[in-house]
Design a protein around this motif. Sequence first.
Motif, PDB file in Angstrom:
ATOM      1  N   VAL A   1       5.696   5.303   4.393  1.00 46.04           N
ATOM      2  CA  VAL A   1       6.402   4.213   5.082  1.00 46.04           C
ATOM      3  C   VAL A   1       5.420   3.132   5.526  1.00 46.04           C
ATOM      4  O   VAL A   1       5.695   1.931   5.394  1.00 46.04           O
ATOM      5  CB  VAL A   1       7.187   4.763   6.283  1.00 46.04           C
ATOM      6  N   VAL A   2       4.274   3.526   6.048  1.00 42.63           N
ATOM      7  CA  VAL A   2       3.288   2.535   6.500  1.00 42.63           C
ATOM      8  C   VAL A   2       2.822   1.664   5.345  1.00 42.63           C
ATOM      9  O   VAL A   2       2.763   0.426   5.457  1.00 42.63           O
ATOM     10  CB  VAL A   2       2.091   3.247   7.176  1.00 42.63           C
ATOM     11  N   PHE A   3       2.503   2.278   4.217  1.00 43.65           N
ATOM     12  CA  PHE A   3       2.007   1.491   3.082  1.00 43.65           C
ATOM     13  C   PHE A   3       3.126   0.674   2.439  1.00 43.65           C
ATOM     14  O   PHE A   3       2.873  -0.436   1.937  1.00 43.65           O
ATOM     15  CB  PHE A   3       1.328   2.397   2.064  1.00 43.65           C
ATOM     16  N   ALA A   4       4.337   1.196   2.444  1.00 44.65           N
ATOM     17  CA  ALA A   4       5.458   0.404   1.934  1.00 44.65           C
ATOM     18  C   ALA A   4       5.671  -0.828   2.799  1.00 44.65           C
ATOM     19  O   ALA A   4       5.898  -1.947   2.293  1.00 44.65           O
ATOM     20  CB  ALA A   4       6.723   1.257   1.881  1.00 44.65           C
ATOM     21  N   ALA A   5       5.592  -0.659   4.126  1.00 47.33           N
ATOM     22  CA  ALA A   5       5.748  -1.798   5.034  1.00 47.33           C
ATOM     23  C   ALA A   5       4.616  -2.796   4.863  1.00 47.33           C
ATOM     24  O   ALA A   5       4.835  -4.021   4.899  1.00 47.33           O
ATOM     25  CB  ALA A   5       5.808  -1.304   6.478  1.00 47.33           C
TER      26      ALA A   5
END
Length: 227
Positions: free
Chosen positions: A62-66
């Motif tokens: 989720v962090v890298f997608a954001a």
Amino acid sequence: MGDCCPSPPDLLQPLYKSAARVQAPTARFRPTWDDHAAACGVGSASVGPPEICLFTRVAIGVVFAAAAFGKLRDAQAWHAFADSLLPVLGAVGIGRGARRPVAVALAAAEAAIAPALLFPPSVTAGFLMADVVLVALGGGLARALYAGVRAECRCFGTRAGSPLAARHLVRTMALLLVAVSGTVASWAAPALPDLVPALAVVGAGLVSALLLVVLDDLFALFAPMGS
């Protein structure tokens, strides 16, 4: 007749054995719920439980997608991110001409990590990519902070970047710890947590990722209280 002629059950024994040989591979490769978490393993003596692997997959993904979405959502965000790299690149001795290639490589890696962590066959590769990216980011941030470089953090493509600070390095190191834990857990024996624990772990991963993404917003919200 006696022993001269085999009985009907004896005649069928070769067929039974052939059927067993045919069915064994089919059973071995039959898709199950465990296949989804082939990269999230644990055994009685393994390094990390399946909950750790699942939590780290969700949080890092989720962090890298954001981060990738924030940088690539429009041209303004992209150019602001690329420009924010200049002071940090200068601090580590990289020339201005590398700004665009470094920005492209970083955004491409971030965009690749999230889907890699989504599919079991590529989970370990996704974690390894995250490890490399976070080590590089951590090294650059540490060097820039040590040199007293004035720069903006646009890790998530925010339109109003916040001044580079120690909290950004702490966040990067925390993410690196999570990613390394996921890398180790992904090498363990295949297993999955039960459904209810899995849902709780996914929820914890989402909340943790959200807190890391909005770290600057939270800091701006609560910093005046401590002043």
